[in-house]
Write a protein that holds these residues in place. Sequence first.
Motif, PDB file in Angstrom:
ATOM      1  N   TYR A 115     -17.102   4.228  36.695  1.00  0.00           N
ATOM      2  CA  TYR A 115     -17.356   4.608  35.306  1.00  0.00           C
ATOM      3  C   TYR A 115     -18.208   3.589  34.560  1.00  0.00           C
ATOM      4  O   TYR A 115     -18.486   3.763  33.372  1.00  0.00           O
ATOM      5  N   GLN A 156     -13.003  13.464  32.306  1.00  0.00           N
ATOM      6  CA  GLN A 156     -13.761  13.562  31.063  1.00  0.00           C
ATOM      7  C   GLN A 156     -12.852  13.488  29.847  1.00  0.00           C
ATOM      8  O   GLN A 156     -13.238  12.981  28.792  1.00  0.00           O
ATOM      9  N   SER A 157     -11.614  13.973  29.985  1.00  0.00           N
ATOM     10  CA  SER A 157     -10.679  13.948  28.860  1.00  0.00           C
ATOM     11  C   SER A 157     -10.366  12.531  28.412  1.00  0.00           C
ATOM     12  O   SER A 157     -10.197  12.259  27.226  1.00  0.00           O
ATOM     13  N   ILE A 175     -12.392   9.943  28.623  1.00  0.00           N
ATOM     14  CA  ILE A 175     -13.574   9.458  27.901  1.00  0.00           C
ATOM     15  C   ILE A 175     -13.619  10.061  26.502  1.00  0.00           C
ATOM     16  O   ILE A 175     -13.873   9.371  25.512  1.00  0.00           O
ATOM     17  N   ASP A 176     -13.354  11.362  26.413  1.00  0.00           N
ATOM     18  CA  ASP A 176     -13.386  12.039  25.115  1.00  0.00           C
ATOM     19  C   ASP A 176     -12.340  11.464  24.167  1.00  0.00           C
ATOM     20  O   ASP A 176     -12.612  11.248  22.974  1.00  0.00           O
ATOM     21  N   ASN A 177     -11.141  11.198  24.685  1.00  0.00           N
ATOM     22  CA  ASN A 177     -10.077  10.643  23.846  1.00  0.00           C
ATOM     23  C   ASN A 177     -10.424   9.240  23.364  1.00  0.00           C
ATOM     24  O   ASN A 177     -10.118   8.863  22.229  1.00  0.00           O
ATOM     25  N   SER A 178     -11.081   8.471  24.238  1.00  0.00           N
ATOM     26  CA  SER A 178     -11.488   7.118  23.860  1.00  0.00           C
ATOM     27  C   SER A 178     -12.505   7.155  22.727  1.00  0.00           C
ATOM     28  O   SER A 178     -12.443   6.367  21.778  1.00  0.00           O
ATOM     29  N   VAL A 179     -13.456   8.103  22.817  1.00  0.00           N
ATOM     30  CA  VAL A 179     -14.472   8.249  21.766  1.00  0.00           C
ATOM     31  C   VAL A 179     -13.812   8.668  20.453  1.00  0.00           C
ATOM     32  O   VAL A 179     -14.158   8.165  19.376  1.00  0.00           O
ATOM     33  N   LYS A 180     -12.850   9.571  20.521  1.00  0.00           N
ATOM     34  CA  LYS A 180     -12.156  10.030  19.317  1.00  0.00           C
ATOM     35  C   LYS A 180     -11.399   8.901  18.649  1.00  0.00           C
ATOM     36  O   LYS A 180     -11.392   8.774  17.425  1.00  0.00           O
ATOM     37  N   THR A 230     -13.859   6.629  16.901  1.00  0.00           N
ATOM     38  CA  THR A 230     -14.377   7.298  15.700  1.00  0.00           C
ATOM     39  C   THR A 230     -13.349   7.267  14.587  1.00  0.00           C
ATOM     40  O   THR A 230     -13.673   7.033  13.405  1.00  0.00           O
TER      41      THR A 230
END
Length: 301
Positions: free
Chosen positions: A255, A286-287, A289-294, A297
């Motif tokens: 990653y 992918q989930s 990564i998405d949770n980390s971005v959220k 933010t």
Amino acid sequence: FTVPFTGFRPRHYAMRRSGEVSMLLLVGGLVCGAAWKWFAGWRREKYWGGLDNVVGFSAKLIAACRANESARSDAVFHDPMAEVLAGQLAMARVQRRQDAMGKALSTGTRSLDRLTLRTLLFDHGVLLATGGQLKEGQKLPKMYKQLNTLCQQVVLLGAGMDTRAWRIDLPKGIRWFEVDQADVLAAKRTIMTSLRASFATSDKGTADSSVYPLRCAAYTGVSADLQVAGWGSELVNAGFDPLLSTVWVLEGLLYYLRPDTVPVLLEEMAQLSAPGSCMLASVVGQSVIDNSVKEKTAKKA
């Protein structure tokens, strides 16, 4: 009205001025170069623990996590070299992160954090893939019940500050290779040497009087960019034998790579793998990564 001749020659004057300007540019360039070199060194020390970039520094952060686990009375593994390999900067950052997250609650059975569990599973995987034995009381992870190999070589891609070559009870005759950035390999060797860790074994097959003897037959560090095709040739040139079975260790690596380079890396690795080889890798969905971005933010908001 006459102007006395003074020997002034416009062409010679222009040449002299041109030489002065060139000298000023040269001096200015040297000063700017020295200033940038100082700034780059300051940045490496302040933010990356003396390494060239944040990717290399992540190896120190992982070592800091191993050091914290090793300091526990109920530690599931012990890495006495980890704290020094991590350094004060990485240790402080990991401690701040743990303080921010708070202490995990435990009722009876201890829960392991992700990095501790990952380290333990890879410890077991390397041992089992090379024909080694788990320690008394350690349970065989379900994911390894179908693992039936006797690999003769171990290759760590993106090895970082890994210490398994000095820390786990490897079977005799194992050849150990670590591939990473040149600055990471150099920093690790310097620190390990200061800790009196051995990078070679004696002719009798036993390590010398080092505090941390090498537990494999041979150790080799290989400097290469894993995102550029052809890194395998560097590995072979360093003594890797494609005819011997190999356990490939990709712990916390994939990653960090550009998505388009991952298939190329795996294909090159496959071409170097003899029958009986295997791969141990950590991946994220992918989930995650998405949770980390959220989360990031939400913190900024």
